[in-house]
Structures are given as C-alpha cells and as structure tokens.
Design an enzyme around this catalytic site. Structure first.
Site, PDB file in Angstrom:
ATOM      1  N   LYS A 228      18.782  55.457  12.388  1.00 21.90           N
ATOM      2  CA  LYS A 228      18.605  56.884  12.633  1.00 21.90           C
ATOM      3  C   LYS A 228      17.268  57.318  12.049  1.00 21.90           C
ATOM      4  O   LYS A 228      16.863  56.844  10.983  1.00 21.90           O
ATOM      5  CB  LYS A 228      19.757  57.657  11.981  1.00 21.90           C
ATOM      6  CG  LYS A 228      19.764  59.158  12.248  1.00 21.90           C
ATOM      7  CD  LYS A 228      20.993  59.799  11.611  1.00 21.90           C
ATOM      8  CE  LYS A 228      21.074  61.290  11.905  1.00 21.90           C
ATOM      9  NZ  LYS A 228      22.289  61.909  11.337  1.00 21.90           N
TER      10      LYS A 228
ATOM     11  N   SER B  36      24.808  64.746  14.442  1.00 29.63           N
ATOM     12  CA  SER B  36      23.372  64.610  14.632  1.00 29.63           C
ATOM     13  C   SER B  36      22.911  63.187  14.916  1.00 29.63           C
ATOM     14  O   SER B  36      21.747  62.973  15.305  1.00 29.63           O
ATOM     15  CB  SER B  36      22.631  65.126  13.394  1.00 29.63           C
ATOM     16  OG  SER B  36      22.925  64.348  12.261  1.00 29.63           O
TER      17      SER B  36
ATOM     18  N   SER C  16      28.283  64.218  11.372  1.00 25.05           N
ATOM     19  CA  SER C  16      27.220  63.648  12.194  1.00 25.05           C
ATOM     20  C   SER C  16      27.334  62.161  12.494  1.00 25.05           C
ATOM     21  O   SER C  16      26.643  61.663  13.382  1.00 25.05           O
ATOM     22  CB  SER C  16      25.857  63.921  11.539  1.00 25.05           C
ATOM     23  OG  SER C  16      25.556  65.293  11.593  1.00 25.05           O
TER      24      SER C  16
END
Length: 472
Positions: A98, A167, A191
């Site tokens: 990420k 997210s 997330s």
C-alpha cells in the site's frame, strides 16, 4: 511447473511457496507472470484512474522485481543443494505494498498529488517481508492519505464502474484481479476489511500494536493497524508471521482445523442497531449456518450493559490525530482532494480540548476492558458480523465529501476502537448484485492466531469467489 493451475499468477501464496521450494517453479517465472498480468489487466497507472480501468498500481518496479526474483532463485537453489539454510516459505513470493509503506529510495505519496516523499529507510514491515525473501512488485493505490472508504481512482475487478472500497482499495483490487498473490494494507476505521469484503478477498487486522507502524504514513496514530491481505486467510497467516518478524519455514504452517467443534461463536449483538442490506444479511446468515454445520455453537449474548455510542468520539480522535500529522503539510493542503480537505477543516472547526481527547481515549480503554470481560463471561471465542453493510457501490463520488460516520465503516470502525483482531473473508456473492459480500470473525485482544484459525476453518466451507476477468 507441475501444477493444475494454468497461470502462475493464479497461484496462492502457499501454493507458490511449495512449488518454489521444490524447484518446480522459479521466482523469475512467477514475477514475470505477475508483471504480465499487471500490464494486461491493470490499465494505465494514474492518480485519478479511468472508468474502464482497475488502476490498482500507482507504481510498478519491474527491474527491481526481476533482480530480486533472481536473488530469491539463488537462495532457493542453494537450499536445495544443501549449501545454505532453507529460506522462509515466502521466499520468491511477489507482494505489493500500500502506498503508505516506506521503501528506501522509492517514492511514497499516499496516492496524493501533494506528497512526494522519498524515504531513506524501509518501514519495519517491508524490512521484515523483504528479509523473508518476498519480491516487491510496486506500490498500490490508497484512498488519499488513507482517509476514506472508497479509493475511487481504483476500479473493482468485479465491475470497474464500482468502487474497490478503501482505503486499501488498490491492494484488494490487485489481489482480486490476480496481478499479485499478496499485499499489505492498513486499517484505521476498516481500511483492510472494507476493500477485502467488496473485492472478494481476505485479510487479517491484528491486535493493535502487535505489528510496528514505523515507516508507515499515518492516518490516525492511535487507531492505525498495519496488516496482511491475500486471497485466502491461510495466505494471510503466512504474511502475518513474517510481519511479526517470525517468517514461517516451508511446510511449517498447519492446515486449517477440519471442524469448529468446541468453538463458541456469537452473532454480533451490535447488528440490531445497524441497517444492513438484505442481500448482505442473507449471505451473512448463510455464513452463520456454515459455521454451525462445521460444529460451532452459536451463542446469543447481549452487548455489554450500558453500551454507549462511540462513533462521534471515534471520529473526533481520528480527525485530531490526522490534523496533528498534517500540520506539516499546511502549505500544500490546497492540493488535497476535497473530502480530505473537508475532514481536516471540520476537525479545525470542532477542536477537541486536551481534556476531551484524554477522556475519549480513557473511554476507549474502559470499553475495551468491558468487551474483554464480555468474551470471558459468555465464553465466546469470536463474534461473527457482516464486514460492510452493502456490496460495492458505484465509484466516482467518494472524494467529493467526507461524511461522518463514513457509511463504509458502520460496522468496522468499532473494532479499531477496541483494537481487537479481526479476520475478514468472503461470504459468497450477493443474490441480487452478484457482487462479493464479506464476513468478519472478531476475537478478543491478543487472540490473533485463534481468530485466524477460526476464520481459516470457516473459509474451507466458504471458498473465495473468482472475479470474472477476461484475459491471461
């Protein structure tokens, strides 16, 4: 490659690891297969994406990945010759990070046009995964600064007109598109779990504080949890051990337990207060029935007495923590997306005093202790809950405004409040939308491996769905 799987990029982490250790597959072949999939399926890598593209990857490091694969193959070959110790079960496995995880010398942007960091040191998580021999393919999109549940620059592989969730949307989309077998994410209000549920993949949110956060761009320092993401919980388990600094040896991970006999599971007592779409409830009920069929005892236990509404306090803490970090970027805040600016502006307009912040954090500790007591009192091993209250909605408006509480997080945020471990897995497809639905297995604090084990056994009865993507 002696496997029934037709394409190496379709292999799981555990399948790939076994083939790599035996010499039936090379890391170079596996990395080339994943890079080819990215080129075929992901579309142009861009900050804003496009309606017909998945766009999970913000940056791909082809040359570095191929060089790392060659190094992994040398380590694996030396171990097979007996001239070196056996590397970990993750050696040669591709991974995506990420775009919050620092990699020395590589850009780190939080999927924001306002951020252009180039860290000098690795995040501890990447240092540990790299030491385990994993091969970095690149960075994956996040909702800007991890501050939302949609990641709308990323298309859901099940239907690119729909959001992948957030997210950690790029991570879940890359897994569902089968461009990489493993990824990292982070979880502040859901997330890790939200995009996993909406894309039909799996994840583990560890007990807060168990995995180091250094080198990870923060959303809210007191709520953030880093964690592994993969297509199955068994693959997440292998990554989880490595993220703890204990990468597993080949063959060291036990198979899931064959049943849930002796396991006491509670349907979440929080559900009556939350509106959940009918098709999500039907899939959730089927998951509960699957747990019962595997031998679990389903417990009906009320929530701790005197429970309070914590959403307002939770999001006030989140905003306050976020504002404290983003003060350093005040000069470029105008470049943030509208929803991120609005969240920070709202926090500035409704500041918490030092006393209010302290009281809210104290309430967290008190209610976490009450839930710990609830697990003991009712002898509950884990709570079952839908992960997200709806299937993937249309993408495109997630950056317009920040809504408190974010509807994506209606169920998920609470378990960041307590910091409890959660294993999230697919519970099939909605009977109306045909899109993935997720179920969460929530344990008490520091019962991570037990919680994962329950989730892995349940997943034996709920195999992950495969997104209907055309192409190699």
């Amino acid at each position: 490659m002696s496997t029934s799987v037709s394409h190496p990029a379709d292999l799981s982490v555990t399948e790939s690891g076994a083939l790599l250790a035996a010499g039936d597959l090379s890391a170079a072949e596996l990395v080339d297969a994943c890079l080819g999939r990215i080129a075929e399926r992901d579309g142009p890598h861009s900050l804003d994406g496009s309606p017909d593209a998945i766009n999970a990857w913000i940056r791909v490091y082809d040359e570095d990945a191929r060089a790392a694969a060659e190094d992994a193959d040398e380590r694996l070959a030396a171990a097979r010759r007996g001239s070196a110790d056996q590397p970990s079960a993750l050696c040669g496995i591709p991974v995506g990070l990420k775009d919050l995880y620092a990699v020395a010398g590589r850009p780190l942007t939080g999927s924001s046009r306002a951020c252009d960091l180039v860290p000098e040191t690795d995040s501890t998580v990447w240092l540990r995964l790299g030491d385990a021999g994993m091969v970095l393919l690149g960075h994956l999109h996040t909702h800007e600064w991890a501050a939302g549940g949609s990641t709308d620059q990323v298309g859901n592989p099940w239907d690119t007109t729909r959001t992948a969730g957030g997210s950690s949307g790029g991570s879940a989309a890359a897994l569902a598109a089968r461009t990489v077998p493993a990824a990292t994410g982070s979880d502040t209000a859901g997330s890790l779990r939200i995009p996993s549920a909406l894309c039909g993949t799996s994840t583990m949110k560890p007990t807060r504080g168990l995995i180091p956060l250094d080198g990870v761009l923060p959303l809210a320092w007191s709520l953030d949890h880093p964690g592994p993401m993969a297509r199955t919980l068994r693959d997440c388990e292998a990554m989880f051990h490595a993220m703890l600094g204990r990468p597993p040896a080949p063959g060291a991970l036990a198979a899931p337990e064959p049943s849930l006999h002796g396991v006491r599971l509670a349907v979440s007592p929080r559900l009556p207060g939350v509106a959940v779409d009918d098709e999500v409830l039907r899939s959730f009920d089927a998951a509960v029935d699957a747990a019962r069929a595997l031998g679990a005892t389903i417990v009906d236990a009320p929530a701790p007495g005197g429970d309070v509404e914590v959403a307002e306090r939770f999001f006030a803490i989140l905003g306050t923590d976020m504002l404290a970090y983003h003060r350093r970027h005040d000069a470029v805040r105008a470049q943030y997306r509208a929803s991120t600016q609005e969240l920070l502006a709202f926090t500035e307009a409704h500041p918490m005093s030092v006393e209010e912040y302290g009281q809210a954090q104290l309430l967290r500790l008190e209610w976490t202790a009450r839930w710990e007591q609830w697990f003991r009192e009712h002898r509950v091993d884990a709570v079952l809950e839908p992960t997200v209250v709806f299937t993937a909605p249309a993408r495109g408006r997630g950056y317009d405004r920040f809504i408190i509480p974010d509807p994506f997080t209606l169920l998920t945020y609470y378990w960041d409040w307590t910091g409890f471990p959660v294993a999230s897995l697919p519970a099939g497809l909605g009977d109306e939308s045909g899109l993935p639905v997720g179920v969460s297995v929530i344990g008490a604090g520091h019962t991570d491996l037990r919680t994962l084990g329950i989730g892995m056994t349940l997943q034996e009865a709920l195999p992950p769905p495969v997104a209907p993507i055309n192409g190699p």
